[in-house]
Motif scaffolding. Structure first.
Motif, PDB file in Angstrom:
ATOM      1  N   UNK A 167      41.647  44.724  35.955  1.00  0.00           N
ATOM      2  CA  UNK A 167      41.037  45.863  36.646  1.00  0.00           C
ATOM      3  C   UNK A 167      41.335  45.647  38.824  1.00  0.00           C
ATOM      4  N   UNK A 168      40.507  43.957  39.000  1.00  0.00           N
ATOM      5  CA  UNK A 168      40.536  43.563  40.113  1.00  0.00           C
ATOM      6  C   UNK A 168      42.162  43.960  41.086  1.00  0.00           C
ATOM      7  N   UNK A 169      42.641  43.261  39.889  1.00  0.00           N
ATOM      8  CA  UNK A 169      44.509  42.773  39.807  1.00  0.00           C
ATOM      9  C   UNK A 169      44.856  43.711  40.308  1.00  0.00           C
ATOM     10  N   UNK A 170      44.306  44.936  39.855  1.00  0.00           N
ATOM     11  CA  UNK A 170      45.296  46.810  39.715  1.00  0.00           C
ATOM     12  C   UNK A 170      44.795  47.005  40.811  1.00  0.00           C
ATOM     13  N   UNK A 171      43.515  46.417  41.642  1.00  0.00           N
ATOM     14  CA  UNK A 171      42.965  47.291  43.033  1.00  0.00           C
ATOM     15  C   UNK A 171      44.112  46.903  43.874  1.00  0.00           C
TER      16      UNK A 171
END
Length: 553
Positions: free
Chosen positions: A543-547
């Protein structure tokens, strides 16, 4: 609208009505047979033979990796040990159906406990048993539904026999409630470029006929989507189709930083397709195909011919060949077939080769012969290296055969932690993320009950990958990725951001990864990688990488 989450395979997006896979046949009751034991056994043997031939026929039609998997299933169906187990039950007055169900279940449990290659085979036994029982009952074999229109297939998981021959004109996408990114279903879906999300446990509630959007890039299934959401999804699908038909270019980031994209291959015959799909070389050539189907080691001449065929397909290009990765998890009578309680931690990989050094020396002889006969750029690496001493051993023996570039697989955490010392000796390292994840998380990569732990996005795994890349940078040595993680388009960006110099994957994943890399600069990739590394678990890292990726775009 509701969003169901799982692990996406590739960057695809699709939409359509759900069609659920039928439930398995109920287990046969333990009722006395009305036939003689000989008649029951004859029924079973006839059914097994028919099923085995059907599996082989499906494999022949499917080709590629699917053929190997289905041929293995056919061999399993006719295993003499299983036949003896069935016979013991029919001799006790059991029906053929019950004998098959009970014997296969017992055999499956035994294999599952062994883990490794045999554990993987165990997962296919249920499908074989279902097909044999269906034949005995005069019923159609279990398989993919056919509602008469294109559909999104929802299943607990798919047997290789079903995945191999999916009608891609009808199956718009695939959703499984079980399995992970390294399951057979995921690997075959990637090979066939099927839009897929695996491990979406909440998909159990999806009903036949309801419309969903399957977004593999985000790992999300959207139920009850609006007209606007459907239109946006179709626009993305059309844009992706246009991009896949664009001229092939070398792998690179948006700022021009080169990231060579290589292919994982299991046989020389896959080389032509890999080149056609844009592979810039081979990052992992598995040599096991020459050994696993033999009762004795292949000769030097046989190996030389196979390696020469491979190298000739990549003139002037890098080809990384892995020495035989076998042992107790892939038992070979001429290498090591001794029983081990935990074969994943046993005599496998380089350990097994050292115990039978003549096999390693013959393989290196054949590779050297093929190298001299072609003009490819041959790199050779050892599997399952755990220590600096093992690195010294392999590099030294490779030099005896004039192998110019000798490296190691980093699949064991100890090798990652000692990467600065390992890469002071080895010419390169290639990270096998499947096994590295397994050993880091203490979770058998083939055991469904711990599939949630088998996720290369976990920060513990990412830290070991970065430690290896840092070791390569400190020594001026390249560090590539050849596990399934490289085929994940977003994770590919993270891997490059952590210092990976090349990415190797199934050829069908090349287009998505190439497109993903082109949307980010090296600075972007480093920021996205930092965001993932700062997370506490795999889901948070993703999720952090996607954001971070969306902010960078």
């Amino acid at each position: 609208m509701t969003e169901l989450r799982g692990v996406g395979i590739g960057l695809g997006v699709a939409q359509g009505p759900v069609a659920r896979m039928a439930e398995p046949l109920p287990a046969p009751a333990d009722t006395p047979s009305t036939l003689t034991p000989a008649e029951e056994l004859a029924r079973v043997r006839e059914a097994v033979q028919v099923v085995a031939r059907e599996l082989e026929e499906r494999g022949s039609k499917a080709g590629g990796l699917a053929r190997e998997v289905l041929e293995a299933q056919a061999m399993m169906a006719e295993d003499p040990t299983l036949d003896a187990e069935v016979e013991s039950r029919t001799s006790a007055g059991k029906t053929g159906e019950f004998a098959v169900s009970d014997a296969f279940a017992s055999f499956r449990d035994t294999l599952a406990k062994m883990g490794g290659y045999l554990g993987e085979r165990a997962a296919d036994l249920d499908d074989v048993a279902q097909r044999v029982i269906a034949r005995l009952r005069g019923l159609p074999a279990p398989g993919v539904p056919d509602p008469g229109h294109p559909f999104v297939l929802v299943a607990k998981d798919l047997a290789p026999a079903d995945t191999a021959l999916l009608d891609l004109d009808k199956v718009l996408a695939l959703i499984t409630t079980d399995g992970g990114p390294t399951s057979h279903t995921a690997i075959l879906a990637r090979e066939k470029s099927i839009v897929a999300i695996v491990g979406a446990a909440s998909a159990k509630g999806l009903a036949d006929g309801e419309t969903v959007i399957v977004d593999a890039a985000k790992g999300v299934v959207t139920t009850d989507p609006s007209e606007d959401e459907l239109a946006q999804a179709q626009h993305r699908a059309d844009a992706r189709a246009a991009a896949s038909s664009a001229p092939l270019t070398p792998g690179a980031l948006a700022d021009g930083t080169a990231v060579p994209l290589l292919a994982n291959l299991g046989k020389p015959g896959g080389a032509a397709e890999a080149v056609e799909l844009g592979a810039e070389g081979v990052g992992l050539f598995r040599t096991e195909f020459l050994f696993l189907s033999s009762t004795q080691a292949p000769t030097v001449d046989e190996q030389t011919a196979a390696y020469t065929e491979l190298l000739q397909a990549f003139p002037g290009k890098k080809v990384v060949v892995r020495a035989l990765d076998a042992g107790a998890d892939k038992p070979l009578a001429f290498l090591n077939d001794a029983h081990e309680d935990n074969p994943a931690l046993g005599l496998r990989g380089l350990r097994a080769l050292r115990a039978s050094e003549d096999i390693l020396r013959e393989q290196l002889t054949a590779l050297a012969n093929a190298d001299k006969a072609t003009d490819a750029d041959l790199w050779v690496m050892a599997p399952m290296v755990a220590t600096v001493e093992e690195t010294e051993y392999f590099v030294s023996i490779a030099r005896e055969y004039e192998i110019k570039i000798a490296g190691v697989m980093v699949e064991v955490p100890s090798a990652a932690l000692l990467a600065d010392r390992v890469l002071a000796i080895a010419d390169f390292a290639s990270i096998g993320t499947n096994d590295l994840t397994q050993y880091t998380m203490a979770a058998d990569r083939l055991l469904g009950s711990v599939a949630s732990f088998q996720d290369p996005w976990h920060p513990a795994v990412l830290r070991l990958i970065k430690a290896t890349a840092d070791g390569g940078k400190a020594n001026g040595k390249p560090v590539g990725i050849c596990g399934e993680a490289a085929a994940d388009p977003l994770l590919a960006v993270v891997l490059v951001g952590m210092g990976a110099t090349t990415l190797s994957m199934a050829p069908t994943a090349l287009a998505d990864v190439r497109a993903s890399l082109l949307t980010h600069t090296l600075a972007d990739a480093q920021r996205i990688a930092a965001a993932a590394l700062a997370a506490d678990d795999a889901a948070s890292a993703r999720s952090a990488a996607q954001a971070a990726a969306e902010n960078a775009a």
